[in-house]
Design a protein around this motif. Structure first.
Motif, PDB file in Angstrom:
ATOM      1  N   ARG A   1       0.923  -1.194   0.014  1.00 18.50           N
ATOM      2  CA  ARG A   1       0.113  -0.015   0.052  1.00 18.50           C
ATOM      3  C   ARG A   1       0.804   1.553   0.056  1.00 18.50           C
ATOM      4  N   TRP A   2       1.847   1.383  -1.075  1.00 18.32           N
ATOM      5  CA  TRP A   2       2.602   2.326  -1.185  1.00 18.32           C
ATOM      6  C   TRP A   2       2.211   3.869  -1.161  1.00 18.32           C
TER       7      TRP A   2
ATOM      8  N   MET B   1      14.099  23.439   5.036  1.00 18.40           N
ATOM      9  CA  MET B   1      14.515  23.633   3.711  1.00 18.40           C
ATOM     10  C   MET B   1      15.892  24.212   3.619  1.00 18.40           C
ATOM     11  N   THR B   2      16.477  24.644   4.517  1.00 17.23           N
ATOM     12  CA  THR B   2      17.911  25.066   4.681  1.00 17.23           C
ATOM     13  C   THR B   2      18.826  24.140   5.119  1.00 17.23           C
ATOM     14  N   LEU B   3      18.503  23.031   5.663  1.00 18.06           N
ATOM     15  CA  LEU B   3      19.293  21.849   6.261  1.00 18.06           C
ATOM     16  C   LEU B   3      19.099  20.547   5.559  1.00 18.06           C
ATOM     17  N   THR B   4      20.292  19.979   5.272  1.00 13.41           N
ATOM     18  CA  THR B   4      20.189  18.650   4.641  1.00 13.41           C
ATOM     19  C   THR B   4      21.057  17.771   5.975  1.00 13.41           C
ATOM     20  N   THR B   5      20.415  16.889   6.409  1.00 16.97           N
ATOM     21  CA  THR B   5      21.052  16.298   7.478  1.00 16.97           C
ATOM     22  C   THR B   5      22.092  15.157   7.191  1.00 16.97           C
ATOM     23  N   HIS B   6      21.695  14.211   6.218  1.00 18.43           N
ATOM     24  CA  HIS B   6      22.480  13.163   5.647  1.00 18.43           C
ATOM     25  C   HIS B   6      22.528  12.160   7.019  1.00 18.43           C
ATOM     26  N   GLY B   7      21.549  12.209   7.767  1.00 24.51           N
ATOM     27  CA  GLY B   7      21.444  11.476   8.756  1.00 24.51           C
ATOM     28  C   GLY B   7      20.532  10.018   8.698  1.00 24.51           C
ATOM     29  N   PRO B   8      20.406   9.106   9.556  1.00 21.07           N
ATOM     30  CA  PRO B   8      19.700   8.063   9.045  1.00 21.07           C
ATOM     31  C   PRO B   8      18.329   8.346   9.306  1.00 21.07           C
ATOM     32  N   GLY B   9      17.729   9.179   9.990  1.00 20.92           N
ATOM     33  CA  GLY B   9      16.216   9.722   9.914  1.00 20.92           C
ATOM     34  C   GLY B   9      15.803  10.038   8.383  1.00 20.92           C
ATOM     35  N   GLU B  10      16.735  11.013   7.942  1.00 23.90           N
ATOM     36  CA  GLU B  10      16.531  11.408   6.378  1.00 23.90           C
ATOM     37  C   GLU B  10      16.543  10.585   5.420  1.00 23.90           C
ATOM     38  N   LEU B  11      17.613   9.823   5.374  1.00 25.93           N
ATOM     39  CA  LEU B  11      17.907   8.630   4.688  1.00 25.93           C
ATOM     40  C   LEU B  11      16.748   7.585   4.689  1.00 25.93           C
ATOM     41  N   ALA B  12      16.262   7.266   5.793  1.00 25.44           N
ATOM     42  CA  ALA B  12      15.066   6.482   5.921  1.00 25.44           C
ATOM     43  C   ALA B  12      13.922   6.891   5.219  1.00 25.44           C
ATOM     44  N   ALA B  13      13.538   8.202   5.339  1.00 28.77           N
ATOM     45  CA  ALA B  13      12.526   8.936   4.832  1.00 28.77           C
ATOM     46  C   ALA B  13      12.603   8.830   3.041  1.00 28.77           C
ATOM     47  N   ILE B  14      13.954   9.367   2.594  1.00 29.66           N
ATOM     48  CA  ILE B  14      14.172   9.224   1.171  1.00 29.66           C
ATOM     49  C   ILE B  14      14.040   7.385   0.570  1.00 29.66           C
ATOM     50  N   GLU B  15      14.529   6.737   1.394  1.00 31.84           N
ATOM     51  CA  GLU B  15      14.332   5.384   1.086  1.00 31.84           C
ATOM     52  C   GLU B  15      12.863   5.027   0.979  1.00 31.84           C
ATOM     53  N   LEU B  16      12.027   5.347   1.839  1.00 32.76           N
ATOM     54  CA  LEU B  16      10.621   5.102   1.970  1.00 32.76           C
ATOM     55  C   LEU B  16      10.075   5.848   0.656  1.00 32.76           C
ATOM     56  N   MET B  17      10.412   6.832   0.359  1.00 31.10           N
ATOM     57  CA  MET B  17       9.623   7.580  -0.662  1.00 31.10           C
ATOM     58  C   MET B  17      10.020   6.974  -1.908  1.00 31.10           C
ATOM     59  N   LEU B  18      11.322   6.487  -2.350  1.00 32.17           N
ATOM     60  CA  LEU B  18      11.805   6.008  -3.582  1.00 32.17           C
ATOM     61  C   LEU B  18      11.249   4.497  -3.668  1.00 32.17           C
ATOM     62  N   ASP B  19      11.160   3.840  -2.480  1.00 35.70           N
ATOM     63  CA  ASP B  19      10.314   2.578  -2.580  1.00 35.70           C
ATOM     64  C   ASP B  19       9.010   2.430  -2.942  1.00 35.70           C
ATOM     65  N   GLY B  20       8.474   3.635  -2.423  1.00 31.12           N
ATOM     66  CA  GLY B  20       6.751   3.742  -2.706  1.00 31.12           C
ATOM     67  C   GLY B  20       6.586   3.861  -4.436  1.00 31.12           C
TER      68      GLY B  20
ATOM     69  N   ASP C   1      -1.218  11.097  -7.633  1.00 32.31           N
ATOM     70  CA  ASP C   1      -2.033  10.717  -8.819  1.00 32.31           C
ATOM     71  C   ASP C   1      -1.054  10.874 -10.011  1.00 32.31           C
ATOM     72  N   SER C   2       0.057  11.879 -10.282  1.00 30.99           N
ATOM     73  CA  SER C   2       0.684  12.171 -11.043  1.00 30.99           C
ATOM     74  C   SER C   2       1.733  10.759 -11.336  1.00 30.99           C
ATOM     75  N   ALA C   3       2.050  10.192 -10.235  1.00 30.72           N
ATOM     76  CA  ALA C   3       3.025   9.077 -10.359  1.00 30.72           C
ATOM     77  C   ALA C   3       1.830   7.665 -10.938  1.00 30.72           C
ATOM     78  N   LYS C   4       0.796   7.594 -10.709  1.00 25.95           N
ATOM     79  CA  LYS C   4       0.115   6.662 -10.998  1.00 25.95           C
ATOM     80  C   LYS C   4      -0.234   6.746 -12.578  1.00 25.95           C
ATOM     81  N   ARG C   5      -0.473   8.034 -13.038  1.00 31.96           N
ATOM     82  CA  ARG C   5      -0.517   8.345 -14.527  1.00 31.96           C
ATOM     83  C   ARG C   5       0.746   7.703 -15.208  1.00 31.96           C
ATOM     84  N   ALA C   6       1.708   8.313 -14.657  1.00 28.26           N
ATOM     85  CA  ALA C   6       3.145   8.193 -15.273  1.00 28.26           C
ATOM     86  C   ALA C   6       3.515   6.478 -15.241  1.00 28.26           C
TER      87      ALA C   6
END
Length: 225
Positions: free
Chosen positions: A85-86, A112-131, A216-221
Motif C-alpha cells: 500500500r505504497w 528547507m535550509t538543512l540537509t542532515t544526511h542522517g539516518p532519519g533523513e535517509l530512511a525517509a528518502i528510502e521510503l519515498m523511493l520504494d513507494g 496521482d501523477s505517479a499513478k498516471r506516469a
C-alpha cells in the motif's frame, strides 16, 4: 577544623551526551513562544554550561541537523501501512512530517535550509523511493516524483512551521492568507471575485492536496499508454 557542608559544595553538572541534548532540544522546540533554538537556553534547560554542547556538536547547524534528523526518523517510524500500500505509506509519512514539524516549529522551520544526511533523513528518502518504485516507476520518473513529493512536503511543512512558531495557535488549519485580500475590482477583478474563496483556503488542506497530486501523477506516469 572546618567542614564542607552540602550547601557549600558546587552544584553537580549534568553529564551530557548526544541523545540527552537532542531530547532537551526537542522539548525546547515544543515550548510555546520558542521561535528558534538557542544554545544558551538549551544549556540552561540541561543544567549545563552551553559550551559543553559544542563538545558533542561542532556547530549550531550540526545541532539543528541532529534535531531535524530525529524528527525525520520519528516520522518514518509512524508509517504502519504494508509495503504494497505504497500510496498510503507516502500519505502517512507526509502527514507525520507535518505534524512533527508543527509540534516542534523552531526545528521544522529549518527543513528547507538543512540537509542532515542522517539516518532519519535517509530512511525517509528510502521510503519515498520504494513507494514510487512499487507504483511502477523507475529511472528519471521515479527520481522526479520523489523530488516533487519531498520538495512539497518539506517546503510547505517548513513554511507552516515558521508561521506556527511566530503565532502558536492550536488551530491545525491556519488560513493560507493571513488577512482578506481587499482589492479594487476595477483593477483586480479576479481577486475581488474570488476573495471569499481565497480566504477560506487552509494550509493543511493545501498540503494534503499537494501530496495527492504527486501520488496521482505517479499513478498516471506508471500506467501504460
Amino acid at each position: 577544623m572546618s567542614t564542607v557542608t552540602k550547601k557549600d559544595r558546587p552544584a553537580k553538572r549534568t553529564r551530557l551526551d548526544r541523545a540527552l541534548i537532542v531530547d532537551a532540544g526537542l522539548e525546547l522546540a515544543g515550548t510555546p513562544g520558542v521561535t528558534s533554538i538557542s544554545v544558551r537556553d538549551l544549556g540552561s534547560r540541561l543544567g549545563a554550561d552551553p559550551t559543553a554542547i559544542y563538545r558533542h556538536f561542532q556547530s549550531k547547524d550540526a545541532l539543528m541537523g541532529a534535531l531535524l534528523d530525529e524528527l525525520n526518523g520519528r516520522a518514518v517510524q509512524t508509517v504502519t501501512s504494508p509495503a504494497e500500500r505504497w500510496d498510503d505509506r507516502l500519505r502517512e509519512l507526509a502527514v507525520a512530517t507535518l505534524d512533527l514539524f508543527m509540534r516542534h516549529p523552531a526545528i521544522g522551520a529549518e527543513a528547507m535550509t538543512l540537509t542532515t544526511h542522517g539516518p532519519g533523513e535517509l530512511a525517509a528518502i528510502e521510503l519515498m523511493l520504494d513507494g514510487f518504485q512499487r507504483c511502477g516507476l523507475d529511472g528519471d520518473e521515479l527520481v522526479r516524483h520523489y523530488a516533487l513529493l519531498a520538495s512539497h512536503v518539506l517546503s510547505l511543512a517548513a513554511g507552516i512551521s515558521r508561521a506556527r512558531a511566530e503565532h502558536w495557535t492550536d488551530d491545525e488549519g491556519d488560513p493560507w492568507v493571513d488577512a482578506p485580500l481587499l482589492a479594487d475590482p476595477r483593477t483586480f477583478p479576479l481577486i475581488a471575485q474570488h476573495s471569499v474563496l481565497l480566504s477560506e483556503l487552509r494550509d493543511r488542506d493545501l498540503f494534503l492536496s499537494g501530496v495527492e497530486l504527486v501520488i496521482d501523477s505517479a499513478k498516471r506516469a506508471a500506467s501504460p499508454t
